[in-house]
Write a protein that holds these residues in place. Structure first.
Motif, PDB file in Angstrom:
ATOM      1  N   ASN A  19       0.805  -1.224   0.000  1.00  0.00           N
ATOM      2  CA  ASN A  19       0.000   0.000   0.000  1.00  0.00           C
ATOM      3  C   ASN A  19       0.839   1.275   0.000  1.00  0.00           C
ATOM      4  OD1 ASN A  19       0.977   0.036   2.587  1.00  0.00           O
ATOM      5  ND2 ASN A  19      -0.997  -0.241   3.603  1.00  0.00           N
ATOM      6  N   GLU A  20       2.164   1.145   0.071  1.00  0.00           N
ATOM      7  CA  GLU A  20       3.048   2.306   0.017  1.00  0.00           C
ATOM      8  C   GLU A  20       3.543   2.584  -1.402  1.00  0.00           C
ATOM      9  OE1 GLU A  20       6.043   1.088   2.753  1.00  0.00           O
ATOM     10  OE2 GLU A  20       4.986   1.868   4.502  1.00  0.00           O
ATOM     11  N   ARG A  21       3.184   1.711  -2.360  1.00  0.00           N
ATOM     12  CA  ARG A  21       3.696   1.854  -3.719  1.00  0.00           C
ATOM     13  C   ARG A  21       2.633   2.449  -4.625  1.00  0.00           C
ATOM     14  NH1 ARG A  21       5.001  -4.263  -3.624  1.00  0.00           N
ATOM     15  NH2 ARG A  21       5.758  -4.313  -1.495  1.00  0.00           N
ATOM     16  N   GLY A  22       2.449   3.746  -4.514  1.00  0.00           N
ATOM     17  CA  GLY A  22       1.475   4.437  -5.347  1.00  0.00           C
ATOM     18  C   GLY A  22       2.044   4.756  -6.716  1.00  0.00           C
ATOM     19  N   THR A  23       1.304   5.547  -7.470  1.00  0.00           N
ATOM     20  CA  THR A  23       1.692   5.850  -8.848  1.00  0.00           C
ATOM     21  C   THR A  23       2.999   6.625  -8.933  1.00  0.00           C
ATOM     22  OG1 THR A  23       0.278   7.822  -8.754  1.00  0.00           O
ATOM     23  CG2 THR A  23      -0.683   5.825  -9.707  1.00  0.00           C
ATOM     24  N   ASP A  24       3.368   7.352  -7.886  1.00  0.00           N
ATOM     25  CA  ASP A  24       4.587   8.167  -7.920  1.00  0.00           C
ATOM     26  C   ASP A  24       5.770   7.481  -7.231  1.00  0.00           C
ATOM     27  OD1 ASP A  24       3.225  10.228  -9.222  1.00  0.00           O
ATOM     28  OD2 ASP A  24       2.542  11.082  -7.330  1.00  0.00           O
ATOM     29  N   PHE A  25       5.599   6.231  -6.814  1.00  0.00           N
ATOM     30  CA  PHE A  25       6.653   5.593  -6.033  1.00  0.00           C
ATOM     31  C   PHE A  25       7.951   5.471  -6.818  1.00  0.00           C
ATOM     32  CE2 PHE A  25       8.660   1.564  -4.402  1.00  0.00           C
ATOM     33  CZ  PHE A  25       9.127   2.110  -3.222  1.00  0.00           C
ATOM     34  N   ARG A  26       7.866   5.161  -8.116  1.00  0.00           N
ATOM     35  CA  ARG A  26       9.074   4.960  -8.915  1.00  0.00           C
ATOM     36  C   ARG A  26       9.911   6.238  -9.036  1.00  0.00           C
ATOM     37  NH1 ARG A  26       5.848   1.425 -12.275  1.00  0.00           N
ATOM     38  NH2 ARG A  26       6.685  -0.702 -12.297  1.00  0.00           N
ATOM     39  N   THR A  27       9.326   7.391  -8.838  1.00  0.00           N
ATOM     40  CA  THR A  27      10.070   8.650  -8.933  1.00  0.00           C
ATOM     41  C   THR A  27      10.335   9.271  -7.564  1.00  0.00           C
ATOM     42  OG1 THR A  27       7.987   9.866  -9.268  1.00  0.00           O
ATOM     43  CG2 THR A  27       9.176   9.147 -11.242  1.00  0.00           C
ATOM     44  N   SER A  28      10.062   8.524  -6.508  1.00  0.00           N
ATOM     45  CA  SER A  28      10.214   9.065  -5.157  1.00  0.00           C
ATOM     46  C   SER A  28      11.644   8.911  -4.643  1.00  0.00           C
ATOM     47  CB  SER A  28       9.254   8.365  -4.192  1.00  0.00           C
ATOM     48  OG  SER A  28       9.642   7.010  -3.997  1.00  0.00           O
ATOM     49  N   ALA A  29      11.992   9.748  -3.677  1.00  0.00           N
ATOM     50  CA  ALA A  29      13.308   9.648  -3.048  1.00  0.00           C
ATOM     51  C   ALA A  29      13.453   8.312  -2.305  1.00  0.00           C
ATOM     52  CB  ALA A  29      13.506  10.813  -2.089  1.00  0.00           C
ATOM     53  N   ARG A  30      12.374   7.830  -1.746  1.00  0.00           N
ATOM     54  CA  ARG A  30      12.421   6.567  -1.013  1.00  0.00           C
ATOM     55  C   ARG A  30      12.769   5.410  -1.937  1.00  0.00           C
ATOM     56  NH1 ARG A  30       7.597   4.143   2.860  1.00  0.00           N
ATOM     57  NH2 ARG A  30       8.814   2.435   3.740  1.00  0.00           N
ATOM     58  N   TYR A  31      12.176   5.404  -3.128  1.00  0.00           N
ATOM     59  CA  TYR A  31      12.482   4.350  -4.102  1.00  0.00           C
ATOM     60  C   TYR A  31      13.936   4.431  -4.549  1.00  0.00           C
ATOM     61  CZ  TYR A  31      12.321   1.824  -8.579  1.00  0.00           C
ATOM     62  OH  TYR A  31      12.569   0.970  -9.626  1.00  0.00           O
ATOM     63  N   ALA A  32      14.420   5.652  -4.817  1.00  0.00           N
ATOM     64  CA  ALA A  32      15.809   5.829  -5.246  1.00  0.00           C
ATOM     65  C   ALA A  32      16.780   5.344  -4.175  1.00  0.00           C
ATOM     66  CB  ALA A  32      16.070   7.300  -5.580  1.00  0.00           C
ATOM     67  N   GLU A  33      16.498   5.641  -2.921  1.00  0.00           N
ATOM     68  CA  GLU A  33      17.367   5.197  -1.837  1.00  0.00           C
ATOM     69  C   GLU A  33      17.343   3.674  -1.689  1.00  0.00           C
ATOM     70  OE1 GLU A  33      19.952   4.732   1.218  1.00  0.00           O
ATOM     71  OE2 GLU A  33      19.694   6.432  -0.164  1.00  0.00           O
ATOM     72  N   LEU A  34      16.168   3.074  -1.854  1.00  0.00           N
ATOM     73  CA  LEU A  34      16.066   1.625  -1.786  1.00  0.00           C
ATOM     74  C   LEU A  34      16.887   0.980  -2.900  1.00  0.00           C
ATOM     75  CD1 LEU A  34      14.889  -0.928  -0.517  1.00  0.00           C
ATOM     76  CD2 LEU A  34      12.795  -0.557  -1.861  1.00  0.00           C
ATOM     77  N   CYS A  35      16.807   1.524  -4.100  1.00  0.00           N
ATOM     78  CA  CYS A  35      17.615   1.007  -5.217  1.00  0.00           C
ATOM     79  C   CYS A  35      19.106   1.118  -4.911  1.00  0.00           C
ATOM     80  CB  CYS A  35      17.287   1.763  -6.504  1.00  0.00           C
ATOM     81  SG  CYS A  35      15.655   1.408  -7.195  1.00  0.00           S
ATOM     82  N   ARG A  36      19.526   2.234  -4.310  1.00  0.00           N
ATOM     83  CA  ARG A  36      20.943   2.395  -3.962  1.00  0.00           C
ATOM     84  C   ARG A  36      21.378   1.352  -2.932  1.00  0.00           C
ATOM     85  NH1 ARG A  36      19.859   8.045  -4.692  1.00  0.00           N
ATOM     86  NH2 ARG A  36      19.151   8.254  -2.536  1.00  0.00           N
ATOM     87  N   ARG A  37      20.543   1.106  -1.935  1.00  0.00           N
ATOM     88  CA  ARG A  37      20.872   0.110  -0.908  1.00  0.00           C
ATOM     89  C   ARG A  37      21.007  -1.280  -1.523  1.00  0.00           C
ATOM     90  NH1 ARG A  37      16.228   0.080   2.928  1.00  0.00           N
ATOM     91  NH2 ARG A  37      17.368  -1.695   3.816  1.00  0.00           N
ATOM     92  N   ILE A  38      20.074  -1.623  -2.398  1.00  0.00           N
ATOM     93  CA  ILE A  38      20.134  -2.940  -3.049  1.00  0.00           C
ATOM     94  C   ILE A  38      21.393  -3.042  -3.905  1.00  0.00           C
ATOM     95  CG2 ILE A  38      18.994  -4.467  -4.704  1.00  0.00           C
ATOM     96  CD1 ILE A  38      16.327  -3.166  -3.811  1.00  0.00           C
ATOM     97  N   SER A  39      21.697  -1.979  -4.648  1.00  0.00           N
ATOM     98  CA  SER A  39      22.861  -1.978  -5.523  1.00  0.00           C
ATOM     99  C   SER A  39      24.148  -2.174  -4.728  1.00  0.00           C
ATOM    100  CB  SER A  39      22.923  -0.658  -6.306  1.00  0.00           C
ATOM    101  OG  SER A  39      24.045  -0.626  -7.156  1.00  0.00           O
ATOM    102  N   ARG A  40      24.275  -1.493  -3.589  1.00  0.00           N
ATOM    103  CA  ARG A  40      25.483  -1.631  -2.768  1.00  0.00           C
ATOM    104  C   ARG A  40      25.622  -3.061  -2.241  1.00  0.00           C
ATOM    105  NH1 ARG A  40      24.035   3.727  -0.922  1.00  0.00           N
ATOM    106  NH2 ARG A  40      22.885   2.827   0.843  1.00  0.00           N
ATOM    107  N   GLN A  41      24.500  -3.645  -1.801  1.00  0.00           N
ATOM    108  CA  GLN A  41      24.554  -5.009  -1.282  1.00  0.00           C
ATOM    109  C   GLN A  41      24.854  -6.018  -2.387  1.00  0.00           C
ATOM    110  OE1 GLN A  41      24.567  -6.038   1.715  1.00  0.00           O
ATOM    111  NE2 GLN A  41      23.598  -4.497   2.997  1.00  0.00           N
ATOM    112  N   LEU A  42      24.368  -5.731  -3.590  1.00  0.00           N
ATOM    113  CA  LEU A  42      24.600  -6.646  -4.719  1.00  0.00           C
ATOM    114  C   LEU A  42      26.038  -6.581  -5.203  1.00  0.00           C
ATOM    115  CD1 LEU A  42      23.151  -8.598  -6.682  1.00  0.00           C
ATOM    116  CD2 LEU A  42      22.683  -6.625  -8.149  1.00  0.00           C
ATOM    117  N   GLU A  43      26.641  -5.404  -5.153  1.00  0.00           N
ATOM    118  CA  GLU A  43      28.005  -5.234  -5.657  1.00  0.00           C
ATOM    119  C   GLU A  43      29.040  -5.938  -4.782  1.00  0.00           C
ATOM    120  OE1 GLU A  43      28.485  -1.048  -5.836  1.00  0.00           O
ATOM    121  OE2 GLU A  43      27.283  -0.802  -7.658  1.00  0.00           O
ATOM    122  N   ALA A  44      28.784  -5.999  -3.481  1.00  0.00           N
ATOM    123  CA  ALA A  44      29.797  -6.532  -2.556  1.00  0.00           C
ATOM    124  C   ALA A  44      30.184  -7.975  -2.860  1.00  0.00           C
ATOM    125  CB  ALA A  44      29.308  -6.386  -1.119  1.00  0.00           C
TER     126      ALA A  44
END
Length: 259
Positions: A227-252
């Motif tokens: 219920n937190e993933r509305g139409t603007d979620f993909r352009t939100s700061a929260r989504y961008a930060e989540l992608c960065r966290r996943i990327s850092r964990q994946l790179e290690a």
């Protein structure tokens, strides 16, 4: 104190060695929680699809265990739907008959299956295409038929092996939204294999990151509630930060494997 909900399925110390000698998985531990959408994310060849097939009972671990807490050993297989990377539709059969296939394999007649077929097609927005043939459908529509076929079984657990990887971005975004809607309506648990950081961040309650082969879980990241993933979620700061966290964990683990 709230009592913890038992896992739907639990993989403990799972290792898979193929006849060729390739070790696909090594000491993999994974709990799948009821009602979640869990993404398995990792590089190509890390054993994501193998883990999914072991959960489905289509492959067996060389060592380790797969437990279904609260389920009799024979009961859980009938509660699983599987969506493969390709739609794998029968080209000679129309959409309705393709959706009927898993029900037919269980001995359900075409007449008795009609209601389930119609309901599954309605869930994926293909009500008017029951008589169409695969050659008449777009790639996205074929994948919808594949999803409807899995949903015809009314699964408790839906396993999806990179189902949208070959689709264009617009279609992929639309099917991501459809998947979230379907999970909300059906209340099923989903385990979703993907290579995409962005897709895992958008879809998941939880992301399990796998190491290069032999695969094991090296990190878990909590995602967001549906219920937190509305139409603007993909352009939100929260989504961008989540992608960065996943990327850092994946790179290690990838960096560690190549060093």
């Amino acid at each position: 104190m709230t009592e913890a909900v038992p896992s739907l399925v639990c993989l403990q110390g799972v290792t898979k060695v193929f006849a060729s000698g390739v070790t696909a998985l090594s000491d993999l531990d994974l709990d799948v929680r009821p009602g979640e959408l869990l993404s398995l994310l990792g590089p190509s060849g890390c054993g994501k699809s193998t883990a999914l097939r072991i959960i489905a009972g289509l492959a067996h671990p060389t060592s380790g265990s797969v437990a279904w807490p609260g389920a009799a050993a024979q009961d859980h297989r009938g509660e699983i739907g599987f969506v493969f990377q390709e739609p794998t539709l029968m080209p000679w059969a129309n959409v309705a008959d393709n959706v009927w296939l898993p029900l037919r394999l269980r001995g359900v007649s075409r007449r008795d299956a009609a209601g389930s077929i119609a309901a599954a097609l309605a869930l994926v927005g293909l009500e008017g295409f029951a008589a169409a043939y695969p050659r008449e459908l777009s790639g996205g529509m074929k994948m919808r038929v594949s999803i409807a076929r899995a949903l015809s079984l009314k699964p408790r657990l839906l396993l999806m092996d990179e189902p949208f990887a070959a689709l264009d971005e617009i279609t992929r975004f639309r099917l991501n939204d459809d998947l979230l809607r379907l999970q909300g309506e059906l209340g099923c648990t989903v385990v979703f294999v993907t290579h995409s950081i962005y897709e895992s961040a958008y879809l998941s309650n939880r992301i399990a990151i796998m190491s290069p082969r032999p695969g094991r879980i090296v990190a878990e990241i909590e995602g967001t509630a549906r219920n937190e993933r509305g139409t603007d979620f993909r352009t939100s700061a929260r989504y961008a930060e989540l992608c960065r966290r996943i990327s850092r964990q994946l790179e290690a683990p990838i960096a560690g494997a190549s060093s």
